[in-house]
Design an enzyme around this catalytic site. Structure first.
Site, PDB file in Angstrom:
ATOM      1  CE1 TYR A 115     -11.764  26.334 -28.117  1.00 50.41           C
ATOM      2  CE2 TYR A 115     -12.542  28.025 -26.355  1.00 50.41           C
ATOM      3  CZ  TYR A 115     -12.554  27.404 -27.726  1.00 50.41           C
ATOM      4  OH  TYR A 115     -13.345  27.716 -28.527  1.00 50.41           O
ATOM      5  CG  PHE A 164     -10.237  19.161 -25.431  1.00 42.64           C
ATOM      6  CD1 PHE A 164     -10.436  17.652 -25.358  1.00 42.64           C
ATOM      7  CD2 PHE A 164     -11.273  19.956 -25.264  1.00 42.64           C
ATOM      8  CE1 PHE A 164     -11.773  17.085 -25.200  1.00 42.64           C
ATOM      9  CE2 PHE A 164     -12.608  19.166 -25.065  1.00 42.64           C
ATOM     10  CZ  PHE A 164     -12.959  17.838 -24.786  1.00 42.64           C
ATOM     11  CE  LYS A 188      -6.859  17.482 -30.053  1.00 41.27           C
ATOM     12  NZ  LYS A 188      -8.237  17.956 -29.616  1.00 41.27           N
ATOM     13  CD  GLU A 241     -13.156  29.479 -32.742  1.00 44.77           C
ATOM     14  OE1 GLU A 241     -14.163  29.489 -32.183  1.00 44.77           O
ATOM     15  OE2 GLU A 241     -12.574  28.631 -33.120  1.00 44.77           O
ATOM     16  CG  ASP A 268     -20.500  29.970 -38.595  1.00 46.32           C
ATOM     17  OD1 ASP A 268     -19.845  29.045 -39.057  1.00 46.32           O
ATOM     18  OD2 ASP A 268     -21.538  29.466 -37.657  1.00 46.32           O
ATOM     19  CD  GLU A 288      -8.716  20.929 -32.606  1.00 48.80           C
ATOM     20  OE1 GLU A 288      -8.423  19.868 -31.963  1.00 48.80           O
ATOM     21  OE2 GLU A 288      -7.953  22.173 -32.049  1.00 48.80           O
ATOM     22  CD  GLU A 308     -17.581  17.606 -30.890  1.00 44.25           C
ATOM     23  OE1 GLU A 308     -16.815  18.629 -31.188  1.00 44.25           O
ATOM     24  OE2 GLU A 308     -17.432  17.122 -29.748  1.00 44.25           O
TER      25      GLU A 308
END
Length: 744
Positions: free
Chosen positions: A322, A325, A331, A478, A505, A524, A533
């Site tokens: 994490y 990124f 981004k 999350e 989920d 994202e 993904e």
């Protein structure tokens, strides 16, 4: 704090010397002149040997070459490259009338092996082979293959001229007459040697480079060029009498600086001051390329390094991942712009005139739609939910106290349609309330970007002296329980009173009542190939959170793109991948598992052979949802090659329109390319057997995205007009693929 100094590029220079009466003083002289190594013949060029029992080689009592005792082993291993004799090639290709081995060929083969054995005895770092003979030269390739298959400690450098104006047959051979020139000859040798990673190119830049030198240099960028050979005759003389290179030569050298190639100056020194002036000029030329940037240094460990794509749907990412990124400087700024643009459009539609300008042309919202009005009143706004001066709705009311609430209570609904007072609708006509879902919130960078966008729009309303405020309610969804800890800590520490965290989920979370549905849903979930993904499956599952007909998804769409790729380095890396036995693994180089998997990689020593073409497209919200959703895809693409090449696989990119004219893209030839964004590298699809394609030939690519009951995978195949690859990764073979993700 001052930034650290940029790292200097390092140039390794060598001097090629043909006549070496005494090696130790020569090596001292060369190093004193500023060079790093010397390339010398392993055996005197005139010392031709034979293998006959009664030949002159047997009759000699002296050694066939200089002794290894002349220098310490450290000098041999660090500073000497051995050159093989040039008389081998024509003799090796000689054949008797009935196919028998001629005596000349026998002598040459034995002498070739003798010199290789001596180079191995000296532990030289590399040996330099002379230019290959014209034609197909199968016997030469056979001997070279024997050499590299023995896994020697040294590298094998093959001298190849940059263009076909050079003598391709060495001292005794005819010029190259093959259709694709020297590259075709190298490609045949490399193929016959099974693409050995011990085989490298010593690319010789002759005095005259062709008019299309840029295109030819681009093709060589995909090859394992280890050293650039510069004959002294390739240098010009400037007004002061010093050697310089033409603009074309300079351009080629600068192109290869990024590959850390070495430079070997060969031939008779033509300047009265000796070889030192060549060294000084080349180091000056190297310095003009510029120092390594911080971005160069950050990317260096990932160049041509194959990585399995992340599987955030199946695996919970670690904190370090994490953190990496979240450092992306591009981004999240693009996401902030996209959210701000979407919020601005919502305000324009609901409260015309509250902001300067008008609704953007890509906005699909309409004032007549009933669900764009303020949500129905069910009670007063909860404390801390009123709009703040910055437009985020946050108040400095102290840390939020968490209780053991289930996900429905945290969101403010229980699934029955009854709303908790903490998330009631707004009855104030001067308040525009927007519900924003962040699905796949991670550790909160998208939440932070969305809050900044809300503050920006709120400040714009205030600057316009509008009697309207923006109330932004954020729901962060999350599934990773570890990331949820971070999110809830952020909410308390940053006093985000308008942010609710849901540990769930997104595909299985209860559907909220209409008043709590999202006006904007931000995610994202993109991979290097856009959908790899499982963004389509995830966002289809979360689409029920969006207000029907008016909800905005960020991103709005994303497309994947493909191009055939030439990269000897990446193909060898895929071949040598190690996999556990339960994943279909085998000894490196002996299994097919490495070719049934796609890899995330920063392509460096490779070249896309044609402009990329669009492959798959996904749009959100999905207009087919929920009745007829089908995320399986198939595409057949045709690419025309301008020059002969070897196809080692495919390279994949993605481009995504977040909202309006705000994009994120890793597509190199796109005007929307996101410079400085490092969250994604391209995706490499290897093929089991490289395919040779001639100039003007079409390369056909077939790509499938297959959706099964519990997994999603890709299958791919490549073909030219005269050969085709096998179908890769059928049914997720051998036991699945890197894209297997249990849809749990």
């Amino acid at each position: 704090m001052a930034s650290p100094p940029a790292k200097q590029r390092t140039l390794v220079l060598g001097s090629d010397v043909n006549c070496v009466p005494n090696l130790p003083p020569l090596l001292t002289e060369v190093i004193t002149d500023g060079f790093d190594f010397v390339a010398v013949p392993l055996v005197h060029p005139r010392n031709r040997r034979d293998s006959g029992a009664s030949g002159i080689s047997k009759a000699r009592s002296s050694a066939f070459t200089r002794s290894d005792l002349l220098m310490p082993s450290s000098s041999w291993t660090r500073s000497v490259v051995g050159k093989l004799s040039t008389w081998f090639w024509p003799a090796i290709e000689s054949v008797g009338e009935n196919g028998e081995m001629s005596q000349a060929r026998r002598n040459a083969e034995d002498a070739f092996k003798q010199e290789l054995a001596w180079a191995s005895h000296l532990s030289l770092p590399a040996i330099l082979l002379p230019m290959l003979p014209a034609g197909r030269a199968p016997n030469t390739a056979r001997l070279v293959n024997q050499c590299v298959q023995q896994t020697p400690y040294y590298q094998v450098w093959v001298t190849v001229p940059f263009d076909d104006t050079a003598d391709a047959g060495g001292a005794d051979g005819p010029p190259d007459v093959t259709p694709d020139g020297p590259w075709a000859r190298w490609d045949r040798l490399r193929t016959l040697c099974d693409h050995s990673p011990a085989l490298f190119v010593a690319l010789e830049l002759g005095p005259d480079l062709p008019d299309d030198f840029e295109a030819e240099a681009a093709r060589w960028e995909a090859e394992p060029v280890k050293v650039l050979v510069l004959p002294c005759m390739s240098f010009l003389t400037n007004k002061k009498g010093y050697p310089v290179l033409s603009k074309r030569h300079q351009s080629v050298i600068k192109r290869f600086v990024k590959f850390n190639v070495q430079i070997l100056v060969s031939g008779k020194v033509r300047h009265p001051s000796g070889r030192k002036v060549y060294q000084q000029y080349l180091r000056h030329l190297y310095s003009t390329v510029g120092e390594l940037t911080s971005e160069d240094e950050a990317e260096a460990p990932y160049l041509d390094f194959l990585q399995a794509p992340l599987q955030p749907l199946m695996d919970n990412l670690e904190s370090q991942t994490y953190e990496t990124f979240e450092k992306d400087p591009v981004k999240y700024e693009q996401y902030r712009k996209a959210v701000a643009l979407a919020l601005t459009d919502i305000v324009h539609v609901r409260k015309p005139g509250a902001l300067p300008g008008k609704v953007s042309p890509w906005c699909k919202l309409k004032p007549s739609e009933p669900n764009l009005a303020s949500v129905e009143a069910v009670g007063p706004a909860a404390p801390g939910a009123a709009a703040g001066a910055d437009g985020t709705g946050a108040e400095d009311s102290g840390d939020e106290v968490y209780e053991d609430l289930d996900e429905a209570q945290l969101l403010g609904f229980d699934g029955s349609g009854a709303s908790d007072s903490a998330v009631t609708g707004c009855t104030d006509p001067n308040v525009v309330e927007v519900v924003l879902f962040v699905v796949g919130a991670g550790r909160g960078p998208l939440v932070r970007a969305s809050l900044k966008a809300g503050a920006e729009v709120g400040q714009a309303l205030k600057a316009n002296k509008a009697k309207v405020t923006l109330r932004l309610r954020v729901v962060a969804v999350e599934k990773n329980p570890n990331a949820v800890v971070t999110l809830r800590s952020l909410v308390a520490a940053e006093k985000w009173a308008n942010v609710k965290v849901v540990s769930s989920d997104m595909r299985t979370m209860p559907t909220p009542p209409f008043r709590d549905m999202a006006d904007v849903m931000v995610s994202e979930l993109l991979g290097s190939f856009g959908d790899n993904e499982l963004s389509p499956e995830c966002l289809d599952g979360a689409q029920r959170f969006l207000k029907p007909g008016s909800g905005i998804s960020i991103p709005v769409d994303y497309t994947s793109h493909l191009a055939p790729l030439m990269s000897n380095k990446l193909w060898n890396e895929a071949r040598n991948q190690r996999f556990p036995a339960h994943e279909g693994g085998a000894a490196p180089g002996q299994g097919i598992k490495g070719f049934e998997t796609a890899y995330v990689v920063k392509v460096h020593n490779g070249v896309a052979l044609a402009p990329s073409q669009l492959c798959f497209t996904f749009e959100h919200p999905n207009l087919e949802w929920p009745e007829a959703v089908d995320n399986s895809r198939y595409r057949s693409l045709s690419f025309s090659l301008e020059a002969g090449a070897t196809v080692h696989g495919l390279v994949g990119y993605f481009e995504s329109r977040l909202y309006g004219d705000v994009f994120i893209s890793i597509l190199p030839d796109s005007p929307n390319f996101s410079h400085g964004m490092f969250s994604w590298f391209p995706l490499y699809f290897p093929i089991r057997t490289p395919l040779r394609a001639e100039a003007g030939e079409d390369v056909t690519v077939n790509m499938w995205r297959v959706v099964g009951p519990t997994k999603v995978w890709y299958e791919w195949a490549v073909a030219t007009s005269h050969q085709a690859s096998t179908l890769h990764n059928p049914n997720g073979a051998p036991i699945g693929s890197a894209f297997d993700r249990g849809l749990r």
